[in-house]
Design a protein around this motif. Sequence first.
Motif, PDB file in Angstrom:
ATOM      1  N   LEU A  74       0.863  -1.175   0.000  1.00 29.83           N
ATOM      2  CA  LEU A  74       0.000   0.000   0.000  1.00 29.83           C
ATOM      3  C   LEU A  74       0.898   1.222   0.000  1.00 29.83           C
ATOM      4  O   LEU A  74       1.747   1.394   0.883  1.00 29.83           O
ATOM      5  N   ASN A  75       0.745   2.070  -0.995  1.00 28.77           N
ATOM      6  CA  ASN A  75       1.498   3.318  -1.101  1.00 28.77           C
ATOM      7  C   ASN A  75       0.544   4.464  -0.813  1.00 28.77           C
ATOM      8  O   ASN A  75      -0.500   4.586  -1.470  1.00 28.77           O
ATOM      9  N   ARG A  76       0.887   5.291   0.156  1.00 32.30           N
ATOM     10  CA  ARG A  76       0.006   6.388   0.555  1.00 32.30           C
ATOM     11  C   ARG A  76       0.693   7.726   0.325  1.00 32.30           C
ATOM     12  O   ARG A  76       1.863   7.911   0.677  1.00 32.30           O
ATOM     13  N   PHE A  77      -0.066   8.669  -0.229  1.00 34.40           N
ATOM     14  CA  PHE A  77       0.468   9.985  -0.572  1.00 34.40           C
ATOM     15  C   PHE A  77      -0.420  11.043   0.077  1.00 34.40           C
ATOM     16  O   PHE A  77      -1.575  11.228  -0.314  1.00 34.40           O
ATOM     17  N   TYR A  78       0.129  11.722   1.081  1.00 30.41           N
ATOM     18  CA  TYR A  78      -0.634  12.662   1.906  1.00 30.41           C
ATOM     19  C   TYR A  78      -0.445  14.085   1.385  1.00 30.41           C
ATOM     20  O   TYR A  78       0.688  14.553   1.194  1.00 30.41           O
ATOM     21  N   LEU A  79      -1.561  14.796   1.185  1.00 28.37           N
ATOM     22  CA  LEU A  79      -1.520  16.140   0.633  1.00 28.37           C
ATOM     23  C   LEU A  79      -1.334  17.185   1.726  1.00 28.37           C
ATOM     24  O   LEU A  79      -1.474  16.910   2.914  1.00 28.37           O
ATOM     25  N   ASP A  80      -1.056  18.398   1.279  1.00 30.25           N
ATOM     26  CA  ASP A  80      -0.759  19.502   2.196  1.00 30.25           C
ATOM     27  C   ASP A  80      -1.881  19.824   3.170  1.00 30.25           C
ATOM     28  O   ASP A  80      -1.636  20.347   4.250  1.00 30.25           O
ATOM     29  N   ASP A  81      -3.125  19.565   2.780  1.00 25.31           N
ATOM     30  CA  ASP A  81      -4.239  19.967   3.643  1.00 25.31           C
ATOM     31  C   ASP A  81      -4.372  19.099   4.893  1.00 25.31           C
ATOM     32  O   ASP A  81      -5.217  19.369   5.754  1.00 25.31           O
ATOM     33  N   ASN A  82      -3.555  18.027   4.995  1.00 25.69           N
ATOM     34  CA  ASN A  82      -3.554  17.116   6.149  1.00 25.69           C
ATOM     35  C   ASN A  82      -4.834  16.303   6.283  1.00 25.69           C
ATOM     36  O   ASN A  82      -5.000  15.568   7.255  1.00 25.69           O
ATOM     37  N   ASP A  83      -5.752  16.438   5.341  1.00 22.87           N
ATOM     38  CA  ASP A  83      -7.013  15.700   5.394  1.00 22.87           C
ATOM     39  C   ASP A  83      -7.149  14.687   4.274  1.00 22.87           C
ATOM     40  O   ASP A  83      -7.868  13.694   4.417  1.00 22.87           O
ATOM     41  N   THR A  84      -6.473  14.924   3.152  1.00 18.47           N
ATOM     42  CA  THR A  84      -6.673  14.137   1.947  1.00 18.47           C
ATOM     43  C   THR A  84      -5.443  13.307   1.621  1.00 18.47           C
ATOM     44  O   THR A  84      -4.320  13.785   1.748  1.00 18.47           O
ATOM     45  N   TRP A  85      -5.673  12.064   1.186  1.00 20.49           N
ATOM     46  CA  TRP A  85      -4.552  11.213   0.788  1.00 20.49           C
ATOM     47  C   TRP A  85      -4.998  10.206  -0.264  1.00 20.49           C
ATOM     48  O   TRP A  85      -6.150   9.838  -0.350  1.00 20.49           O
ATOM     49  N   VAL A  86      -4.030   9.810  -1.093  1.00 14.12           N
ATOM     50  CA  VAL A  86      -4.271   8.847  -2.163  1.00 14.12           C
ATOM     51  C   VAL A  86      -3.573   7.544  -1.786  1.00 14.12           C
ATOM     52  O   VAL A  86      -2.399   7.544  -1.427  1.00 14.12           O
ATOM     53  N   GLN A  87      -4.310   6.446  -1.869  1.00 15.47           N
ATOM     54  CA  GLN A  87      -3.736   5.132  -1.577  1.00 15.47           C
ATOM     55  C   GLN A  87      -3.709   4.298  -2.845  1.00 15.47           C
ATOM     56  O   GLN A  87      -4.729   4.158  -3.517  1.00 15.47           O
ATOM     57  N   VAL A  88      -2.525   3.744  -3.140  1.00 17.27           N
ATOM     58  CA  VAL A  88      -2.349   2.907  -4.328  1.00 17.27           C
ATOM     59  C   VAL A  88      -1.883   1.531  -3.885  1.00 17.27           C
ATOM     60  O   VAL A  88      -0.844   1.396  -3.231  1.00 17.27           O
ATOM     61  N   HIS A  89      -2.658   0.507  -4.229  1.00 14.33           N
ATOM     62  CA  HIS A  89      -2.266  -0.874  -3.955  1.00 14.33           C
ATOM     63  C   HIS A  89      -1.522  -1.404  -5.161  1.00 14.33           C
ATOM     64  O   HIS A  89      -2.038  -1.385  -6.282  1.00 14.33           O
ATOM     65  N   THR A  90      -0.280  -1.877  -4.950  1.00 11.04           N
ATOM     66  CA  THR A  90       0.506  -2.452  -6.028  1.00 11.04           C
ATOM     67  C   THR A  90       0.923  -3.867  -5.645  1.00 11.04           C
ATOM     68  O   THR A  90       0.974  -4.223  -4.466  1.00 11.04           O
ATOM     69  N   SER A  91       1.234  -4.658  -6.651  1.00 11.10           N
ATOM     70  CA  SER A  91       1.754  -6.005  -6.418  1.00 11.10           C
ATOM     71  C   SER A  91       2.999  -6.188  -7.264  1.00 11.10           C
ATOM     72  O   SER A  91       3.206  -5.490  -8.257  1.00 11.10           O
ATOM     73  N   GLY A  92       3.834  -7.145  -6.853  1.00 13.58           N
ATOM     74  CA  GLY A  92       5.125  -7.301  -7.504  1.00 13.58           C
ATOM     75  C   GLY A  92       6.090  -6.283  -6.947  1.00 13.58           C
ATOM     76  O   GLY A  92       6.462  -6.338  -5.778  1.00 13.58           O
ATOM     77  N   GLU A  93       6.473  -5.301  -7.737  1.00 15.18           N
ATOM     78  CA  GLU A  93       7.324  -4.210  -7.270  1.00 15.18           C
ATOM     79  C   GLU A  93       6.479  -3.160  -6.556  1.00 15.18           C
ATOM     80  O   GLU A  93       5.305  -2.971  -6.882  1.00 15.18           O
ATOM     81  N   GLN A  94       7.108  -2.466  -5.607  1.00 18.80           N
ATOM     82  CA  GLN A  94       6.382  -1.436  -4.853  1.00 18.80           C
ATOM     83  C   GLN A  94       5.811  -0.356  -5.775  1.00 18.80           C
ATOM     84  O   GLN A  94       4.708   0.135  -5.558  1.00 18.80           O
ATOM     85  N   ASP A  95       6.575   0.010  -6.794  1.00 22.48           N
ATOM     86  CA  ASP A  95       6.110   1.042  -7.720  1.00 22.48           C
ATOM     87  C   ASP A  95       5.564   0.431  -9.005  1.00 22.48           C
ATOM     88  O   ASP A  95       5.555   1.064 -10.051  1.00 22.48           O
ATOM     89  N   GLY A  96       5.083  -0.824  -8.897  1.00 17.09           N
ATOM     90  CA  GLY A  96       4.564  -1.522 -10.063  1.00 17.09           C
ATOM     91  C   GLY A  96       3.169  -1.058 -10.451  1.00 17.09           C
ATOM     92  O   GLY A  96       2.627  -0.091  -9.899  1.00 17.09           O
ATOM     93  N   PRO A  97       2.559  -1.763 -11.388  1.00 17.32           N
ATOM     94  CA  PRO A  97       1.222  -1.386 -11.858  1.00 17.32           C
ATOM     95  C   PRO A  97       0.196  -1.420 -10.725  1.00 17.32           C
ATOM     96  O   PRO A  97       0.217  -2.337  -9.897  1.00 17.32           O
ATOM     97  N   PRO A  98      -0.686  -0.442 -10.656  1.00 21.44           N
ATOM     98  CA  PRO A  98      -1.669  -0.384  -9.576  1.00 21.44           C
ATOM     99  C   PRO A  98      -2.740  -1.466  -9.694  1.00 21.44           C
ATOM    100  O   PRO A  98      -3.243  -1.731 -10.775  1.00 21.44           O
ATOM    101  N   GLU A  99      -3.068  -2.056  -8.557  1.00 23.09           N
ATOM    102  CA  GLU A  99      -4.217  -2.955  -8.467  1.00 23.09           C
ATOM    103  C   GLU A  99      -5.487  -2.153  -8.185  1.00 23.09           C
ATOM    104  O   GLU A  99      -6.573  -2.499  -8.648  1.00 23.09           O
ATOM    105  N   SER A 100      -5.339  -1.089  -7.400  1.00 20.40           N
ATOM    106  CA  SER A 100      -6.474  -0.212  -7.097  1.00 20.40           C
ATOM    107  C   SER A 100      -5.932   1.130  -6.618  1.00 20.40           C
ATOM    108  O   SER A 100      -4.810   1.218  -6.113  1.00 20.40           O
ATOM    109  N   VAL A 101      -6.744   2.174  -6.803  1.00 17.67           N
ATOM    110  CA  VAL A 101      -6.407   3.515  -6.331  1.00 17.67           C
ATOM    111  C   VAL A 101      -7.628   4.071  -5.608  1.00 17.67           C
ATOM    112  O   VAL A 101      -8.744   4.004  -6.133  1.00 17.67           O
ATOM    113  N   ILE A 102      -7.430   4.599  -4.394  1.00 14.50           N
ATOM    114  CA  ILE A 102      -8.532   5.146  -3.598  1.00 14.50           C
ATOM    115  C   ILE A 102      -8.138   6.534  -3.102  1.00 14.50           C
ATOM    116  O   ILE A 102      -7.028   6.720  -2.583  1.00 14.50           O
TER     117      ILE A 102
END
Length: 219
Positions: A74-102
């Motif tokens: 699970l890769n999480r990217f937190y924005l400046d507003d401290n409230d919003t973040w993007v989560q990307v589930h990948t398999s294989g390599e950490q920065d590999g193709p996304p399985e899902s994005v929320i």
Amino acid sequence: MNWLKSMLGLAAPKSADTAAASPQGPLGLAAGRMLSLDTSLKFSFADEVELPLPDATQNIWSTGVVDLGQSNWLNRFYLDDNDTWVQVHTSGEQDGPPESVILFSYLSYVTINGEAELRRLAGEQSLIGLPTYQHNGKTFQREWGTEDGQTELVQFFEAVTSPKEAYRIRHHAMLYSRDTGLPNRREFLLFSVEVEADGSTSLSTSIGVTLFSTDFSLF
């Protein structure tokens, strides 16, 4: 619930020694990049999804990485507003193709003081972990656990890196979801008991929705 016994009174997670996130994450997401959401999402989500959307282009301030094992991340990217973040589930390599994005936004963040409060808010005295959860008149289905009744929360560790520090958070979490009626989009409800490096404990509640790579731009 055995996890309750381990939440209080044990040593806090050790601080992360190095940044866990790759310089260029999946879909090009990375700390320091600017993310802008498609403004039409507000109209699409208006009557179907509770998630509040940020108005402006924002910087990705910090990143979090969860190693789920078996080459799942699970890769999480937190924005400046401290409230919003993007989560990307990948398999294989950490920065590999996304399985899902929320896309997630925090609904609440409550400090927990003592075991009794922990049991009441997120333990066997709470509704978290039951097969369904009612939120604002909507029924969410449990994503994790197969028990007929209440199931234990799922434990994982998140390595967080920001320009100022790097540390680990221990999570005990439960994920719920429901169909929104919008094509290929689901709404999510995520509960997480979080133990910080200093031992402080809190319960966060986040609302999320399926995100597509075409829903945002990076600069």
